[in-house]
Motif scaffolding. Sequence first.
Motif, PDB file in Angstrom:
ATOM      1  N   TYR A  49      -5.648  -3.891   0.008  1.00  0.00           N
ATOM      2  CA  TYR A  49      -5.292  -2.523  -0.405  1.00  0.00           C
ATOM      3  C   TYR A  49      -3.668  -2.398   0.028  1.00  0.00           C
ATOM      4  CZ  TYR A  49      -5.162   2.108  -2.046  1.00  0.00           C
ATOM      5  OH  TYR A  49      -5.112   3.716  -2.502  1.00  0.00           O
ATOM      6  N   ASN A  50      -3.326  -2.864   1.153  1.00  0.00           N
ATOM      7  CA  ASN A  50      -2.024  -2.620   1.544  1.00  0.00           C
ATOM      8  C   ASN A  50      -1.023  -3.234   0.559  1.00  0.00           C
ATOM      9  OD1 ASN A  50      -0.015  -1.366   3.288  1.00  0.00           O
ATOM     10  ND2 ASN A  50       0.032  -3.178   4.480  1.00  0.00           N
ATOM     11  N   ASN A  51      -1.351  -4.444   0.284  1.00  0.00           N
ATOM     12  CA  ASN A  51      -0.577  -5.253  -0.634  1.00  0.00           C
ATOM     13  C   ASN A  51      -0.451  -4.862  -2.058  1.00  0.00           C
ATOM     14  OD1 ASN A  51       0.213  -7.031   1.363  1.00  0.00           O
ATOM     15  ND2 ASN A  51      -1.562  -8.424   1.182  1.00  0.00           N
ATOM     16  N   TRP A  52      -1.730  -4.291  -2.489  1.00  0.00           N
ATOM     17  CA  TRP A  52      -1.884  -3.638  -3.884  1.00  0.00           C
ATOM     18  C   TRP A  52      -0.955  -2.368  -4.026  1.00  0.00           C
ATOM     19  CZ3 TRP A  52      -4.316  -4.861  -8.190  1.00  0.00           C
ATOM     20  CH2 TRP A  52      -4.522  -3.777  -9.291  1.00  0.00           C
ATOM     21  N   THR A  53      -0.871  -1.777  -2.999  1.00  0.00           N
ATOM     22  CA  THR A  53      -0.073  -0.432  -3.173  1.00  0.00           C
ATOM     23  C   THR A  53       1.269  -0.795  -3.468  1.00  0.00           C
ATOM     24  OG1 THR A  53      -0.018  -0.295  -0.600  1.00  0.00           O
ATOM     25  CG2 THR A  53      -1.602   1.067  -2.097  1.00  0.00           C
ATOM     26  N   LYS A  54       1.830  -2.024  -2.741  1.00  0.00           N
ATOM     27  CA  LYS A  54       3.026  -2.508  -3.026  1.00  0.00           C
ATOM     28  C   LYS A  54       3.373  -2.964  -4.379  1.00  0.00           C
ATOM     29  CE  LYS A  54       3.666  -3.832   1.676  1.00  0.00           C
ATOM     30  NZ  LYS A  54       3.768  -4.939   2.724  1.00  0.00           N
ATOM     31  N   ILE A  55       2.501  -3.800  -4.872  1.00  0.00           N
ATOM     32  CA  ILE A  55       2.439  -4.375  -6.172  1.00  0.00           C
ATOM     33  C   ILE A  55       2.636  -3.089  -7.291  1.00  0.00           C
ATOM     34  CG2 ILE A  55       1.417  -5.568  -7.909  1.00  0.00           C
ATOM     35  CD1 ILE A  55      -0.003  -6.994  -5.306  1.00  0.00           C
ATOM     36  N   ILE A  56       1.676  -2.251  -7.204  1.00  0.00           N
ATOM     37  CA  ILE A  56       1.688  -1.268  -8.558  1.00  0.00           C
ATOM     38  C   ILE A  56       2.718  -0.353  -8.106  1.00  0.00           C
ATOM     39  CG2 ILE A  56      -0.652  -1.158  -8.551  1.00  0.00           C
ATOM     40  CD1 ILE A  56      -1.041   1.378  -6.970  1.00  0.00           C
ATOM     41  N   GLY A  57       3.622  -0.336  -6.906  1.00  0.00           N
ATOM     42  CA  GLY A  57       4.720   0.407  -6.741  1.00  0.00           C
ATOM     43  C   GLY A  57       6.050  -0.090  -7.636  1.00  0.00           C
ATOM     44  N   PHE A  58       5.867  -1.154  -7.681  1.00  0.00           N
ATOM     45  CA  PHE A  58       6.763  -1.851  -8.782  1.00  0.00           C
ATOM     46  C   PHE A  58       6.503  -1.594 -10.119  1.00  0.00           C
ATOM     47  CE2 PHE A  58       8.230  -4.242  -4.967  1.00  0.00           C
ATOM     48  CZ  PHE A  58       9.270  -4.673  -5.135  1.00  0.00           C
ATOM     49  N   ALA A  59       5.364  -1.482 -10.270  1.00  0.00           N
ATOM     50  CA  ALA A  59       5.004  -1.221 -11.758  1.00  0.00           C
ATOM     51  C   ALA A  59       5.034   0.330 -12.219  1.00  0.00           C
ATOM     52  CB  ALA A  59       3.408  -1.640 -11.974  1.00  0.00           C
ATOM     53  N   GLY A  60       5.302   1.128 -11.313  1.00  0.00           N
ATOM     54  CA  GLY A  60       5.452   2.214 -11.578  1.00  0.00           C
ATOM     55  C   GLY A  60       4.325   3.287 -11.871  1.00  0.00           C
ATOM     56  N   ILE A  61       3.204   2.701 -11.453  1.00  0.00           N
ATOM     57  CA  ILE A  61       2.028   3.571 -11.966  1.00  0.00           C
ATOM     58  C   ILE A  61       1.065   3.730 -10.621  1.00  0.00           C
ATOM     59  CG2 ILE A  61       2.007   2.755 -14.339  1.00  0.00           C
ATOM     60  CD1 ILE A  61       0.019   0.812 -13.621  1.00  0.00           C
ATOM     61  N   LYS A  62       0.106   4.531 -10.770  1.00  0.00           N
ATOM     62  CA  LYS A  62      -0.862   4.848  -9.637  1.00  0.00           C
ATOM     63  C   LYS A  62      -2.163   4.171 -10.174  1.00  0.00           C
ATOM     64  CE  LYS A  62       1.012   9.022  -7.574  1.00  0.00           C
ATOM     65  NZ  LYS A  62       0.666  10.493  -7.081  1.00  0.00           N
ATOM     66  N   LEU A  63      -2.572   3.459  -9.534  1.00  0.00           N
ATOM     67  CA  LEU A  63      -4.094   2.472 -10.067  1.00  0.00           C
ATOM     68  C   LEU A  63      -4.769   2.166  -8.853  1.00  0.00           C
ATOM     69  CD1 LEU A  63      -5.039   1.715 -12.686  1.00  0.00           C
ATOM     70  CD2 LEU A  63      -4.105  -0.503 -12.064  1.00  0.00           C
ATOM     71  N   ASN A  64      -5.730   2.381  -8.671  1.00  0.00           N
ATOM     72  CA  ASN A  64      -6.349   1.932  -7.673  1.00  0.00           C
ATOM     73  C   ASN A  64      -7.450   0.672  -8.170  1.00  0.00           C
ATOM     74  OD1 ASN A  64      -9.455   2.273  -8.630  1.00  0.00           O
ATOM     75  ND2 ASN A  64      -9.036   4.460  -8.038  1.00  0.00           N
ATOM     76  N   PRO A  65      -7.688  -0.316  -7.304  1.00  0.00           N
ATOM     77  CA  PRO A  65      -8.563  -1.625  -7.725  1.00  0.00           C
ATOM     78  C   PRO A  65      -9.687  -1.550  -8.846  1.00  0.00           C
ATOM     79  CG  PRO A  65      -7.699  -1.849  -5.363  1.00  0.00           C
ATOM     80  CD  PRO A  65      -7.579  -0.220  -5.853  1.00  0.00           C
ATOM     81  N   HIS A  66     -10.549  -0.499  -8.420  1.00  0.00           N
ATOM     82  CA  HIS A  66     -11.670  -0.186  -9.411  1.00  0.00           C
ATOM     83  C   HIS A  66     -11.257   0.008 -10.672  1.00  0.00           C
ATOM     84  CE1 HIS A  66     -15.939  -0.154  -9.205  1.00  0.00           C
ATOM     85  NE2 HIS A  66     -15.866   1.050  -9.999  1.00  0.00           N
ATOM     86  N   LYS A  67     -10.118   0.262 -11.004  1.00  0.00           N
ATOM     87  CA  LYS A  67      -9.810   0.725 -12.632  1.00  0.00           C
ATOM     88  C   LYS A  67      -9.882  -0.704 -13.198  1.00  0.00           C
ATOM     89  CE  LYS A  67      -9.077   5.066 -11.890  1.00  0.00           C
ATOM     90  NZ  LYS A  67      -7.625   5.662 -11.901  1.00  0.00           N
ATOM     91  N   ALA A  68      -9.588  -1.718 -12.708  1.00  0.00           N
ATOM     92  CA  ALA A  68      -9.569  -3.165 -13.257  1.00  0.00           C
ATOM     93  C   ALA A  68     -11.051  -3.228 -13.767  1.00  0.00           C
ATOM     94  CB  ALA A  68      -9.063  -4.293 -12.446  1.00  0.00           C
TER      95      ALA A  68
END
Length: 447
Positions: A321-340
């Motif tokens: 999750y720590n790495n995920w937040t960095k990734i979606i930060g580059f996408a410019g969106i808020k998204l938790n993993p369950h949205k997939a």
Amino acid sequence: MSKRFIHYFCPADIESKYALMVFDDENNHFVPLTEYYQYQLGRVSESTALSYLNILEPYFCWLKNKSLFQGARVDWTNAPLAIKSAIKQYLQKELGCKVRDQDSHEKVFLTNKSKKTVNHFLSAIKAFYKAMIKLGLYDHPNPLVNLDLLGQNIEISGDRKNRQRMPQLAGTEEPISYRKVTDSYFKIINDEWVPEIISDWDLPYKIYNAGEKSNWQLRDEVITRFMFETGARISEILDLTIGDYRNRLDKHEFSAYNKGSFKRRTKFIRISPETLKLLIRYINVERPKYANNPIKFDKLPDDEFIFISQRGGRYQYTAFYNNWTKIIGFAGIKLNPHKARHWFVTSRLRGIYESSSSKAEIEEKKKQLIGYMKWRDSETINVYEHMYDEEKYRDIHEQMIQTYSFREKEYLKNKKMNKPTAVANVVTKQNKNFEEDWLNDLYEGMD
């Protein structure tokens, strides 16, 4: 800068009893939430523990700075009456709910301004006080538990008059059709689970692109592709073992556990050939760098986790999750993993309708999807369908509005030029293949 509570994960190279630490808006260590998160690990999934923490941090910041009871700020250690009053204020002022006082509990009504997290917040704060009592940090009864209800002896009569109800296993009684009585002090009255409809069909590619910009590891790329291609929960993906791959005959499939299956492998998931290539590269090249047992794939034991941390152990959700937040930060969106998972179901349902030629074929493919997802309640897909129908209507309505706008402009243009309108002959997506009989049937049905 706005006041807020924040947590930091323990760095990989530091030994600590805590997986993370929480700090308040003045950068002081907030022990209760730190201890709470650590207590939850092993009792609930990492993703649930982290979601509880994320939803409680804004509440405790509000409690410290904005709560009010009898002219003073409320502290989390106060007696239940003060805590209940604070939570009621928070539900009303911050979460957009209406709360009605009853004899022994509070009724919570969701409004069109209510946040989707109301139920999750109440579960989290109830679990918080349960943990604090267990840890000896709170000296009062749980404020979120209805003590009056616990003192009642509620009996449910059976079908046979004056006889005790037989256990469900016996199969001699009609199943109970209503919910178990909750012991919660705050009861949501009009709660209904609604899935998230993710209609952005390019969402996975936006995340993949953001991952490349963030210089993500191959491990996180493979896991992210698993999420969007399989519809599996992130916890199910992180728990995959070498044996889960060997157990399936198809090289694109894995055995996996399902929520509530107690780690028993009751379903399978499928990935694409492209993701399989990346997985093989991860196992052969990146994984051995961190593995405690850096041997080739064919000699790895079945119980070895596929995805591992830099220490060689199971890759934990908090680390991902720590790495995920960095990734979606580059996408410019808020998204938790369950949205997939929601995206996967939405896109599969749309694909079923677009690729089927008959209602019977649609129903058969829906059954296959239900079986693949291993939903305990097959009615779950109906909720998605209802939301999907709304999405389809929005598309149709948008096309209609575009047609209206076009016809209006043509009408006004011709009117200014004193020309007879020719818009009646305009062919659009709305009137292509139009059948007049269908409209007549509709009018008759409106009588």
